[in-house]
Design a protein around this motif. Structure first.
Motif, short mmCIF file in Angstrom:
data_model
loop_
_atom_site.label_atom_id
_atom_site.label_comp_id
_atom_site.label_asym_id
_atom_site.label_seq_id
_atom_site.Cartn_x
_atom_site.Cartn_y
_atom_site.Cartn_z
N VAL A 59 -16.11 8.19 -12.63
CA VAL A 59 -17.33 7.30 -11.67
C VAL A 59 -16.87 5.40 -11.30
O VAL A 59 -18.19 5.83 -10.59
N LEU A 60 -15.90 5.04 -11.41
CA LEU A 60 -15.55 4.04 -10.44
C LEU A 60 -15.03 4.61 -9.62
O LEU A 60 -15.70 4.17 -8.41
N VAL A 61 -14.22 5.68 -9.50
CA VAL A 61 -14.23 5.96 -7.82
C VAL A 61 -15.34 6.65 -7.21
O VAL A 61 -15.48 6.14 -5.79
N GLY A 62 -15.94 7.44 -7.90
CA GLY A 62 -17.49 7.60 -7.60
C GLY A 62 -18.04 6.03 -6.73
O GLY A 62 -18.42 6.38 -5.21
N TYR A 63 -18.42 5.14 -7.24
CA TYR A 63 -18.99 4.25 -6.90
C TYR A 63 -18.10 3.69 -5.57
O TYR A 63 -18.77 3.24 -4.70
N GLY A 64 -16.85 3.12 -5.75
CA GLY A 64 -16.34 3.25 -4.43
C GLY A 64 -16.85 3.92 -3.39
O GLY A 64 -16.55 3.02 -2.07
N MET A 65 -17.07 5.28 -3.01
CA MET A 65 -17.18 6.16 -2.43
C MET A 65 -18.98 5.63 -1.56
O MET A 65 -18.79 5.77 -0.15
N THR A 66 -19.15 5.03 -2.95
CA THR A 66 -20.07 3.91 -2.11
C THR A 66 -20.53 2.83 -1.30
O THR A 66 -21.47 2.16 -0.81
N THR A 67 -19.21 2.34 -1.70
CA THR A 67 -19.19 0.44 -0.89
C THR A 67 -19.03 0.84 0.93
O THR A 67 -19.19 0.47 1.47
N GLY A 68 -18.54 2.24 1.95
CA GLY A 68 -18.88 2.53 2.88
C GLY A 68 -17.28 2.06 3.36
O GLY A 68 -16.83 1.78 4.18
N HIS A 69 -16.12 1.80 1.99
CA HIS A 69 -14.77 1.04 2.93
C HIS A 69 -13.66 2.05 2.02
O HIS A 69 -12.98 2.04 1.39
N PHE A 70 -14.63 3.36 1.73
CA PHE A 70 -13.58 4.70 0.57
C PHE A 70 -12.68 5.05 1.24
O PHE A 70 -11.05 5.43 1.25
N GLY A 71 -12.99 4.73 2.95
CA GLY A 71 -11.42 5.95 3.53
C GLY A 71 -10.81 4.95 4.06
O GLY A 71 -9.25 4.98 4.23
N GLU A 72 -10.90 3.44 4.00
CA GLU A 72 -10.13 2.15 4.50
C GLU A 72 -9.22 2.15 3.23
O GLU A 72 -8.15 1.94 3.31
N ALA A 73 -10.17 2.69 1.78
CA ALA A 73 -9.16 2.30 0.66
C ALA A 73 -7.50 3.61 0.84
O ALA A 73 -6.88 3.68 0.62
N LEU A 74 -8.19 5.07 1.07
CA LEU A 74 -7.13 5.92 1.15
C LEU A 74 -6.26 5.25 1.77
O LEU A 74 -5.32 6.07 1.34
N ALA A 75 -6.74 5.24 3.11
CA ALA A 75 -6.06 4.93 3.86
C ALA A 75 -4.61 3.79 3.69
O ALA A 75 -3.09 4.28 3.92
N PHE A 76 -4.92 3.16 3.48
CA PHE A 76 -4.74 2.47 2.64
C PHE A 76 -3.32 3.04 1.23
O PHE A 76 -2.16 2.12 1.28
N MET A 77 -4.15 3.78 0.53
CA MET A 77 -2.43 4.54 -0.36
C MET A 77 -2.23 5.20 0.10
O MET A 77 -1.14 6.01 -0.27
N GLY B 107 0.86 -1.05 -0.29
CA GLY B 107 -0.29 -0.40 -0.12
C GLY B 107 0.60 1.01 -0.33
O GLY B 107 1.39 1.38 -0.80
N ALA B 108 -0.11 2.08 0.83
CA ALA B 108 0.84 3.74 1.18
C ALA B 108 1.99 3.76 1.02
O ALA B 108 2.88 4.79 0.51
N ALA B 109 3.71 2.74 1.46
CA ALA B 109 4.76 2.84 1.10
C ALA B 109 4.79 2.84 -0.15
O ALA B 109 6.33 3.60 -0.32
N PHE B 110 4.74 2.12 -0.21
CA PHE B 110 4.85 1.80 -1.62
C PHE B 110 4.37 2.80 -3.48
O PHE B 110 5.51 3.35 -3.60
N VAL B 111 3.09 3.50 -2.59
CA VAL B 111 2.30 4.53 -3.58
C VAL B 111 3.55 5.88 -3.59
O VAL B 111 3.94 5.92 -3.91
N LEU B 112 3.83 5.82 -2.36
CA LEU B 112 4.53 6.95 -2.01
C LEU B 112 5.99 7.08 -2.54
O LEU B 112 6.19 7.94 -2.91
N VAL B 113 7.11 6.46 -2.29
CA VAL B 113 8.00 5.72 -2.88
C VAL B 113 8.11 5.74 -4.76
O VAL B 113 8.53 6.70 -5.11
N TYR B 114 6.87 5.28 -4.04
CA TYR B 114 6.23 5.08 -6.60
C TYR B 114 5.99 6.89 -7.21
O TYR B 114 7.07 7.38 -8.03
N LEU B 115 5.30 7.85 -6.34
CA LEU B 115 5.93 9.13 -6.59
C LEU B 115 6.60 9.97 -6.39
O LEU B 115 7.15 10.02 -7.58
#
Ligand code: PHE
Length: 448
Positions: free
Chosen positions: A190-208, A41-49
Protein backbone atom coordinates in the motif's frame (compact mmCIF):
# COMPACT_ATOMS: atom_id res chain seq x y z
CA UNK A 1 -1.54 -41.13 10.86
CA UNK A 2 -3.08 -37.83 9.96
CA UNK A 3 -2.04 -36.55 13.34
CA UNK A 4 1.55 -37.48 12.66
CA UNK A 5 1.61 -35.80 9.29
CA UNK A 6 0.12 -32.69 10.78
CA UNK A 7 2.61 -32.64 13.63
CA UNK A 8 5.44 -32.76 11.17
CA UNK A 9 4.02 -30.09 8.96
CA UNK A 10 3.46 -27.86 11.90
CA UNK A 11 6.98 -28.26 13.24
CA UNK A 12 8.44 -27.45 9.84
CA UNK A 13 6.14 -24.48 9.50
CA UNK A 14 6.96 -23.40 13.04
CA UNK A 15 10.61 -23.43 12.17
CA UNK A 16 10.15 -21.31 9.06
CA UNK A 17 8.02 -18.86 11.04
CA UNK A 18 10.55 -18.65 13.85
CA UNK A 19 13.42 -18.08 11.43
CA UNK A 20 11.43 -15.50 9.47
CA UNK A 21 10.33 -13.88 12.73
CA UNK A 22 13.95 -13.40 13.68
CA UNK A 23 15.08 -12.27 10.24
CA UNK A 24 12.28 -9.81 9.48
CA UNK A 25 12.49 -6.83 11.78
CA UNK A 26 13.80 -3.32 12.06
CA UNK A 27 16.71 -4.40 9.89
CA UNK A 28 14.50 -4.68 6.82
CA UNK A 29 12.67 -1.40 7.13
CA UNK A 30 14.49 0.97 9.46
CA UNK A 31 18.09 -0.12 8.89
CA UNK A 32 17.92 -1.12 5.23
CA UNK A 33 16.41 2.17 4.10
CA UNK A 34 18.78 4.37 6.05
CA UNK A 35 21.80 2.34 4.93
CA UNK A 36 20.71 2.70 1.30
CA UNK A 37 20.28 6.44 1.81
CA UNK A 38 23.59 6.88 3.61
CA UNK A 39 25.56 4.80 1.13
CA UNK A 40 24.50 6.34 -2.12
CA UNK A 41 21.60 4.19 -3.30
CA UNK A 42 21.72 1.63 -6.08
CA UNK A 43 25.40 0.68 -5.84
CA UNK A 44 24.79 -0.27 -2.21
CA UNK A 45 21.55 -2.11 -3.04
CA UNK A 46 23.14 -4.21 -5.77
CA UNK A 47 26.19 -5.13 -3.67
CA UNK A 48 23.81 -5.97 -0.82
CA UNK A 49 21.78 -8.28 -3.08
CA UNK A 50 24.97 -9.97 -4.24
CA UNK A 51 26.10 -10.42 -0.62
CA UNK A 52 22.76 -11.95 0.34
CA UNK A 53 22.93 -14.46 -2.51
CA UNK A 54 26.60 -15.36 -2.47
CA UNK A 55 27.45 -15.08 1.23
CA UNK A 56 24.14 -14.92 3.11
CA UNK A 57 22.59 -18.05 1.65
CA UNK A 58 25.54 -20.38 2.26
CA UNK A 59 26.17 -18.98 5.75
CA UNK A 60 22.50 -19.40 6.66
CA UNK A 61 22.57 -23.00 5.49
CA UNK A 62 25.87 -23.58 7.33
CA UNK A 63 24.48 -22.23 10.60
CA UNK A 64 21.36 -24.39 10.42
CA UNK A 65 23.43 -27.42 9.57
CA UNK A 66 25.76 -26.89 12.53
CA UNK A 67 22.78 -26.41 14.82
CA UNK A 68 20.98 -29.50 13.56
CA UNK A 69 24.06 -31.66 13.95
CA UNK A 70 25.28 -30.19 17.20
CA UNK A 71 21.87 -30.25 18.90
CA UNK A 72 23.18 -27.81 21.51
CA UNK A 73 23.57 -24.11 22.06
CA UNK A 74 26.00 -22.50 19.60
CA UNK A 75 29.11 -22.52 21.78
CA UNK A 76 28.74 -26.13 22.86
CA UNK A 77 27.59 -27.24 19.43
CA UNK A 78 30.71 -25.80 17.84
CA UNK A 79 32.94 -27.27 20.55
CA UNK A 80 31.41 -30.70 20.25
CA UNK A 81 31.35 -30.85 16.47
CA UNK A 82 34.95 -29.63 16.42
CA UNK A 83 35.93 -32.42 18.82
CA UNK A 84 34.14 -35.05 16.76
CA UNK A 85 35.82 -33.90 13.59
CA UNK A 86 39.32 -33.72 15.08
CA UNK A 87 39.37 -29.93 15.06
CA UNK A 88 40.60 -27.59 17.81
CA UNK A 89 38.10 -26.60 20.50
CA UNK A 90 38.88 -22.99 19.74
CA UNK A 91 36.06 -23.20 17.19
CA UNK A 92 33.80 -22.57 20.17
CA UNK A 93 34.96 -18.96 19.96
CA UNK A 94 32.76 -18.62 16.91
CA UNK A 95 29.77 -19.31 19.13
CA UNK A 96 31.06 -17.01 21.86
CA UNK A 97 31.51 -14.01 19.58
CA UNK A 98 27.94 -14.58 18.48
CA UNK A 99 26.68 -14.23 22.04
CA UNK A 100 28.62 -10.99 22.42
CA UNK A 101 27.17 -9.65 19.17
CA UNK A 102 23.62 -10.50 20.23
CA UNK A 103 24.12 -8.65 23.51
CA UNK A 104 25.51 -5.54 21.84
CA UNK A 105 22.92 -5.46 19.05
CA UNK A 106 19.93 -5.85 21.34
CA UNK A 107 21.01 -2.79 23.33
CA UNK A 108 20.58 -0.37 20.43
CA UNK A 109 17.85 -2.42 18.76
CA UNK A 110 15.69 -1.83 21.80
CA UNK A 111 16.19 1.92 21.50
CA UNK A 112 14.83 1.89 17.94
CA UNK A 113 12.08 -0.53 19.00
CA UNK A 114 11.16 2.19 21.48
CA UNK A 115 10.90 4.75 18.68
CA UNK A 116 8.55 2.41 16.88
CA UNK A 117 6.41 2.02 20.00
CA UNK A 118 6.31 5.76 20.45
CA UNK A 119 5.18 6.23 16.83
CA UNK A 120 2.47 3.63 17.35
CA UNK A 121 1.05 5.77 20.11
CA UNK A 122 1.61 8.92 18.04
CA UNK A 123 -0.49 7.42 15.24
CA UNK A 124 -3.39 6.75 17.61
CA UNK A 125 -3.39 10.28 18.90
CA UNK A 126 -3.26 11.78 15.42
CA UNK A 127 0.09 13.47 15.97
CA UNK A 128 1.02 13.24 12.29
CA UNK A 129 -2.27 14.27 10.73
CA UNK A 130 -1.76 17.03 8.19
CA UNK A 131 1.90 17.59 9.13
CA UNK A 132 4.37 18.75 6.52
CA UNK A 133 8.01 17.71 6.32
CA UNK A 134 9.07 20.36 8.82
CA UNK A 135 6.38 19.36 11.28
CA UNK A 136 7.24 15.68 11.08
CA UNK A 137 10.93 16.51 11.40
CA UNK A 138 10.23 18.61 14.48
CA UNK A 139 8.26 15.78 16.09
CA UNK A 140 11.16 13.42 15.56
CA UNK A 141 13.70 15.95 16.82
CA UNK A 142 11.50 16.41 19.88
CA UNK A 143 11.68 12.71 20.63
CA UNK A 144 15.43 12.47 20.06
CA UNK A 145 16.18 15.54 22.10
CA UNK A 146 14.41 14.19 25.15
CA UNK A 147 16.58 11.53 26.83
CA UNK A 148 13.96 10.76 29.48
CA UNK A 149 11.31 10.10 26.86
CA UNK A 150 13.72 7.89 24.91
CA UNK A 151 14.54 6.09 28.13
CA UNK A 152 10.87 5.51 28.79
CA UNK A 153 10.27 3.96 25.36
CA UNK A 154 13.47 1.93 25.44
CA UNK A 155 12.42 0.62 28.85
CA UNK A 156 8.92 -0.18 27.63
CA UNK A 157 10.30 -2.11 24.67
CA UNK A 158 12.75 -4.13 26.80
CA UNK A 159 10.01 -4.80 29.33
CA UNK A 160 7.80 -6.21 26.58
CA UNK A 161 10.62 -8.46 25.41
CA UNK A 162 11.28 -9.75 28.93
CA UNK A 163 7.60 -10.20 29.61
CA UNK A 164 7.17 -12.32 26.49
CA UNK A 165 10.26 -14.41 27.20
CA UNK A 166 9.49 -14.87 30.89
CA UNK A 167 5.84 -15.80 30.33
CA UNK A 168 7.03 -18.39 27.87
CA UNK A 169 4.57 -17.17 25.27
CA UNK A 170 7.20 -17.20 22.56
CA UNK A 171 5.50 -20.25 21.07
CA UNK A 172 2.23 -18.42 20.94
CA UNK A 173 3.86 -15.69 18.89
CA UNK A 174 4.39 -18.03 15.99
CA UNK A 175 0.68 -18.06 15.28
CA UNK A 176 0.76 -14.29 15.29
CA UNK A 177 3.77 -14.18 12.95
CA UNK A 178 1.73 -16.19 10.48
CA UNK A 179 -0.87 -13.43 10.20
CA UNK A 180 1.19 -10.34 10.98
CA UNK A 181 3.94 -10.99 8.45
CA UNK A 182 1.56 -11.11 5.47
CA UNK A 183 -0.22 -8.06 6.88
CA UNK A 184 3.09 -6.20 6.99
CA UNK A 185 3.75 -7.13 3.37
CA UNK A 186 0.29 -5.87 2.33
CA UNK A 187 0.86 -2.57 4.14
CA UNK A 188 4.24 -2.14 2.51
CA UNK A 189 2.60 -2.66 -0.87
CA UNK A 190 0.00 0.00 0.00
CA UNK A 191 2.82 2.38 0.89
CA UNK A 192 4.60 1.65 -2.37
CA UNK A 193 1.27 2.44 -4.06
CA UNK A 194 1.21 5.76 -2.24
CA UNK A 195 4.78 6.36 -3.40
CA UNK A 196 3.57 5.93 -6.98
CA UNK A 197 1.14 8.80 -6.52
CA UNK A 198 3.82 11.25 -5.40
CA UNK A 199 5.19 11.77 -8.90
CA UNK A 200 8.67 10.85 -7.67
CA UNK A 201 8.49 7.10 -7.96
CA UNK A 202 10.72 6.97 -11.02
CA UNK A 203 13.35 8.97 -9.20
CA UNK A 204 13.19 6.52 -6.30
CA UNK A 205 13.46 3.56 -8.66
CA UNK A 206 16.52 5.08 -10.29
CA UNK A 207 18.04 5.89 -6.92
CA UNK A 208 17.62 2.30 -5.79
CA UNK A 209 18.44 0.41 -8.96
CA UNK A 210 20.45 2.54 -11.37
CA UNK A 211 23.91 2.41 -9.88
CA UNK A 212 26.38 5.21 -9.82
CA UNK A 213 29.40 2.99 -9.37
CA UNK A 214 31.44 6.04 -8.51
CA UNK A 215 29.63 5.99 -5.18
CA UNK A 216 31.15 2.63 -4.39
CA UNK A 217 33.97 2.43 -1.86
CA UNK A 218 35.47 -0.25 0.34
CA UNK A 219 33.38 1.02 3.17
CA UNK A 220 30.13 0.94 1.19
CA UNK A 221 30.79 -2.68 0.27
CA UNK A 222 31.50 -3.53 3.91
CA UNK A 223 28.30 -1.77 4.94
CA UNK A 224 26.34 -3.78 2.36
CA UNK A 225 27.82 -7.03 3.61
CA UNK A 226 27.14 -6.04 7.22
CA UNK A 227 23.52 -5.31 6.31
CA UNK A 228 23.19 -8.75 4.68
CA UNK A 229 24.36 -10.43 7.90
CA UNK A 230 22.26 -8.19 10.12
CA UNK A 231 19.02 -8.59 8.25
CA UNK A 232 19.29 -12.37 8.00
CA UNK A 233 20.20 -12.67 11.71
CA UNK A 234 23.47 -14.33 10.73
CA UNK A 235 26.79 -14.53 12.48
CA UNK A 236 25.31 -14.70 15.90
CA UNK A 237 24.50 -18.30 16.56
CA UNK A 238 20.80 -17.51 16.44
CA UNK A 239 20.18 -19.51 13.32
CA UNK A 240 22.39 -22.26 14.81
CA UNK A 241 20.15 -22.36 17.85
CA UNK A 242 17.07 -22.61 15.61
CA UNK A 243 18.77 -25.32 13.60
CA UNK A 244 18.92 -27.47 16.69
CA UNK A 245 15.12 -27.75 16.56
CA UNK A 246 15.15 -28.85 12.96
CA UNK A 247 13.96 -32.28 11.86
CA UNK A 248 16.15 -34.38 9.58
CA UNK A 249 13.66 -34.06 6.75
CA UNK A 250 13.73 -30.29 6.39
CA UNK A 251 15.30 -29.16 3.14
CA UNK A 252 17.86 -26.58 4.26
CA UNK A 253 18.59 -24.98 0.91
CA UNK A 254 14.93 -24.66 -0.04
CA UNK A 255 13.98 -23.23 3.33
CA UNK A 256 16.87 -20.78 3.24
CA UNK A 257 15.69 -19.57 -0.15
CA UNK A 258 12.16 -18.98 1.17
CA UNK A 259 13.36 -17.01 4.19
CA UNK A 260 15.78 -14.95 2.10
CA UNK A 261 13.23 -14.05 -0.57
CA UNK A 262 10.75 -12.93 2.09
CA UNK A 263 13.35 -10.94 3.99
CA UNK A 264 14.84 -9.25 0.94
CA UNK A 265 11.43 -8.60 -0.60
CA UNK A 266 10.28 -6.69 2.47
CA UNK A 267 13.45 -4.60 2.49
CA UNK A 268 13.11 -3.66 -1.18
CA UNK A 269 9.44 -2.76 -0.66
CA UNK A 270 10.46 -0.56 2.26
CA UNK A 271 12.92 1.28 0.03
CA UNK A 272 10.32 1.74 -2.70
CA UNK A 273 7.90 3.12 -0.12
CA UNK A 274 10.33 5.50 1.53
CA UNK A 275 12.39 7.09 -1.25
CA UNK A 276 9.47 8.53 -3.24
CA UNK A 277 8.48 10.38 -0.06
CA UNK A 278 12.07 11.55 0.41
CA UNK A 279 12.24 13.01 -3.10
CA UNK A 280 8.69 14.37 -3.15
CA UNK A 281 9.38 16.39 -0.01
CA UNK A 282 12.88 17.51 -0.81
CA UNK A 283 14.26 15.54 2.14
CA UNK A 284 17.75 14.13 2.27
CA UNK A 285 18.15 10.40 1.61
CA UNK A 286 21.19 10.42 3.88
CA UNK A 287 19.09 11.42 6.86
CA UNK A 288 20.60 8.64 9.02
CA UNK A 289 18.78 6.40 11.49
CA UNK A 290 15.76 8.73 11.58
CA UNK A 291 14.92 8.20 7.91
CA UNK A 292 11.73 6.14 8.21
CA UNK A 293 10.53 8.27 11.11
CA UNK A 294 10.67 11.50 9.14
CA UNK A 295 9.26 10.06 5.90
CA UNK A 296 6.51 7.52 6.55
CA UNK A 297 4.49 9.76 8.92
CA UNK A 298 4.31 12.24 6.03
CA UNK A 299 2.55 9.62 3.96
CA UNK A 300 0.24 8.61 6.79
CA UNK A 301 -0.51 12.21 7.72
CA UNK A 302 -1.58 13.10 4.20
CA UNK A 303 -3.49 10.13 2.81
CA UNK A 304 -7.06 9.04 3.35
CA UNK A 305 -7.30 6.50 6.15
CA UNK A 306 -3.73 7.37 6.96
CA UNK A 307 -4.29 7.41 10.69
CA UNK A 308 -5.45 3.81 10.73
CA UNK A 309 -2.79 2.70 8.27
CA UNK A 310 -0.11 4.47 10.29
CA UNK A 311 -1.28 2.80 13.44
CA UNK A 312 -1.28 -0.59 11.76
CA UNK A 313 2.12 -0.02 10.23
CA UNK A 314 3.89 0.98 13.43
CA UNK A 315 2.13 -1.79 15.35
CA UNK A 316 3.31 -4.37 12.83
CA UNK A 317 6.80 -2.88 12.78
CA UNK A 318 6.92 -3.04 16.57
CA UNK A 319 5.73 -6.61 16.45
CA UNK A 320 8.37 -7.55 13.89
CA UNK A 321 10.96 -5.82 16.07
CA UNK A 322 9.78 -7.78 19.12
CA UNK A 323 10.10 -11.16 17.43
CA UNK A 324 13.63 -10.25 16.34
CA UNK A 325 14.53 -8.89 19.78
CA UNK A 326 13.34 -12.09 21.45
CA UNK A 327 15.66 -14.07 19.21
CA UNK A 328 18.49 -11.72 20.21
CA UNK A 329 17.88 -12.10 23.93
CA UNK A 330 17.72 -15.88 23.78
CA UNK A 331 21.45 -16.64 23.23
CA UNK A 332 22.43 -14.20 25.98
CA UNK A 333 20.01 -15.74 28.47
CA UNK A 334 21.09 -19.24 27.54
CA UNK A 335 24.71 -18.26 28.10
CA UNK A 336 24.07 -16.70 31.51
CA UNK A 337 21.91 -19.64 32.54
CA UNK A 338 24.61 -22.13 31.68
CA UNK A 339 27.57 -20.29 33.16
CA UNK A 340 25.97 -19.19 36.42
CA UNK A 341 23.76 -20.82 39.05
CA UNK A 342 20.91 -18.47 38.10
CA UNK A 343 17.49 -19.84 37.22
CA UNK A 344 15.97 -19.20 33.83
CA UNK A 345 13.85 -16.30 35.06
CA UNK A 346 16.73 -14.69 36.93
CA UNK A 347 19.06 -15.19 33.98
CA UNK A 348 16.50 -13.46 31.78
CA UNK A 349 16.23 -10.53 34.17
CA UNK A 350 19.98 -10.13 34.63
CA UNK A 351 20.63 -10.25 30.88
CA UNK A 352 17.85 -7.82 30.16
CA UNK A 353 19.05 -5.33 32.75
CA UNK A 354 22.58 -5.45 31.33
CA UNK A 355 21.23 -4.90 27.82
CA UNK A 356 18.99 -2.11 29.06
CA UNK A 357 21.92 -0.30 30.74
CA UNK A 358 24.01 -0.40 27.59
CA UNK A 359 20.95 0.81 25.67
CA UNK A 360 20.87 3.90 27.87
CA UNK A 361 24.39 4.79 26.76
CA UNK A 362 23.25 4.24 23.16
CA UNK A 363 20.23 6.49 23.41
CA UNK A 364 22.28 9.29 24.95
CA UNK A 365 24.13 9.49 21.59
CA UNK A 366 21.09 11.32 20.21
CA UNK A 367 21.11 14.07 22.80
CA UNK A 368 23.36 14.55 25.82
CA UNK A 369 26.30 12.40 24.68
CA UNK A 370 26.78 12.82 20.94
CA UNK A 371 30.58 12.94 21.21
CA UNK A 372 32.67 10.24 19.57
CA UNK A 373 34.04 7.69 22.02
CA UNK A 374 36.16 5.62 19.65
CA UNK A 375 37.16 5.71 15.95
CA UNK A 376 35.23 8.95 15.61
CA UNK A 377 31.94 7.21 16.40
CA UNK A 378 29.47 7.87 19.19
CA UNK A 379 28.22 4.97 21.33
CA UNK A 380 25.23 4.19 19.12
CA UNK A 381 27.21 4.17 15.87
CA UNK A 382 30.05 2.27 17.50
CA UNK A 383 27.72 -0.52 18.67
CA UNK A 384 26.07 -0.74 15.26
CA UNK A 385 29.30 -0.56 13.29
CA UNK A 386 31.37 -2.92 15.41
CA UNK A 387 28.69 -5.62 15.36
CA UNK A 388 27.47 -5.47 11.77
CA UNK A 389 30.76 -4.71 10.06
CA UNK A 390 33.09 -6.85 12.19
CA UNK A 391 31.58 -9.34 14.61
CA UNK A 392 28.79 -10.72 12.41
CA UNK A 393 30.85 -11.24 9.25
CA UNK A 394 33.72 -12.81 11.23
CA UNK A 395 31.41 -15.21 13.05
CA UNK A 396 29.62 -16.07 9.82
CA UNK A 397 32.96 -16.65 8.16
CA UNK A 398 33.80 -19.09 10.94
CA UNK A 399 30.56 -20.98 10.39
CA UNK A 400 30.94 -21.36 6.65
CA UNK A 401 34.63 -22.28 6.80
CA UNK A 402 33.88 -24.86 9.45
CA UNK A 403 31.11 -26.51 7.45
CA UNK A 404 32.90 -26.33 4.11
CA UNK A 405 36.36 -27.35 5.25
CA UNK A 406 36.13 -29.22 8.57
CA UNK A 407 33.06 -31.40 8.21
CA UNK A 408 32.99 -34.49 6.04
CA UNK A 409 32.30 -33.30 2.51
CA UNK A 410 30.18 -36.27 1.50
CA UNK A 411 27.91 -36.13 4.50
CA UNK A 412 27.33 -32.40 4.08
CA UNK A 413 26.44 -32.89 0.40
CA UNK A 414 24.09 -35.71 1.37
CA UNK A 415 22.47 -33.56 4.04
CA UNK A 416 21.86 -30.79 1.54
CA UNK A 417 20.56 -33.26 -1.08
CA UNK A 418 23.33 -32.27 -3.46
CA UNK A 419 24.75 -34.53 -6.14
CA UNK A 420 26.98 -34.08 -9.16
CA UNK A 421 26.90 -30.56 -10.57
CA UNK A 422 25.02 -28.96 -7.72
CA UNK A 423 27.51 -30.43 -5.27
CA UNK A 424 30.33 -28.83 -7.24
CA UNK A 425 28.59 -25.46 -7.18
CA UNK A 426 28.06 -25.73 -3.43
CA UNK A 427 31.71 -26.67 -2.89
CA UNK A 428 33.04 -23.78 -4.93
CA UNK A 429 30.72 -21.26 -3.28
CA UNK A 430 31.04 -22.54 0.29
CA UNK A 431 34.77 -23.21 0.20
CA UNK A 432 36.03 -20.31 -1.87
CA UNK A 433 33.57 -17.70 -3.07
CA UNK A 434 31.79 -16.96 0.21
CA UNK A 435 34.81 -17.01 2.56
CA UNK A 436 37.07 -15.17 0.14
CA UNK A 437 34.29 -12.69 -0.48
CA UNK A 438 34.12 -11.86 3.21
CA UNK A 439 37.90 -11.64 3.52
CA UNK A 440 38.25 -9.46 0.42
CA UNK A 441 35.58 -7.08 1.67
CA UNK A 442 37.50 -6.72 4.93
CA UNK A 443 40.86 -6.18 3.28
CA UNK A 444 39.37 -3.79 0.76
CA UNK A 445 37.82 -1.64 3.43
CA UNK A 446 41.00 -1.64 5.52
CA UNK A 447 42.87 -0.33 2.51
CA UNK A 448 40.40 2.51 2.41
N1 PHE B 1 17.42 -9.66 11.54
C1 PHE B 1 16.78 -8.75 12.45
C2 PHE B 1 16.25 -7.58 11.69
O1 PHE B 1 16.46 -7.48 10.51
C3 PHE B 1 17.71 -8.25 13.50
C4 PHE B 1 18.46 -9.31 14.13
C5 PHE B 1 19.81 -9.32 13.93
C6 PHE B 1 17.82 -10.30 14.84
C7 PHE B 1 20.52 -10.34 14.43
C8 PHE B 1 18.54 -11.30 15.37
C9 PHE B 1 19.89 -11.32 15.16
O2 PHE B 1 15.64 -6.72 12.27
Amino acid sequence: MSKLVHAQWSSKMTFVLAAAGSAVGLGNIWRFSYMVGDNGGAAFVLVYLACVAVVGLPVLVAEWLIGRRGQKNPINAMAELAGKNAQPKAWALVGASGVLAAFLILSFYSVIGGWSLSYTLGSVTGTFTGQDADGVGAIFEGLLGNPLLLLLWHTAFMALVVWIVARGVVKGLEGAVRTMMPALVVLMVVLVGYGMTTGHFGEALAFMFRPDWGALSGDVVLAAMGQAFFTLSLGMGIMMAYGSYLGEDVNLLGTARTVIILDTGIALLAGLAIFPIVFANGLSAGEGPGLIFVTLPLAFGNMTGGMLLGLMFFLLLTFAALTSAISLLEPVVEFVEERTPLTRVMATLVSAVAVWLLGIAALMSFNVWPEPVMFGLNVFDLLDTFTSKILLPLTGLGAIVFVAWCLDRRSVAAELNLTGGSEQVWLVVARYVAPLGVILVFVNSLLG
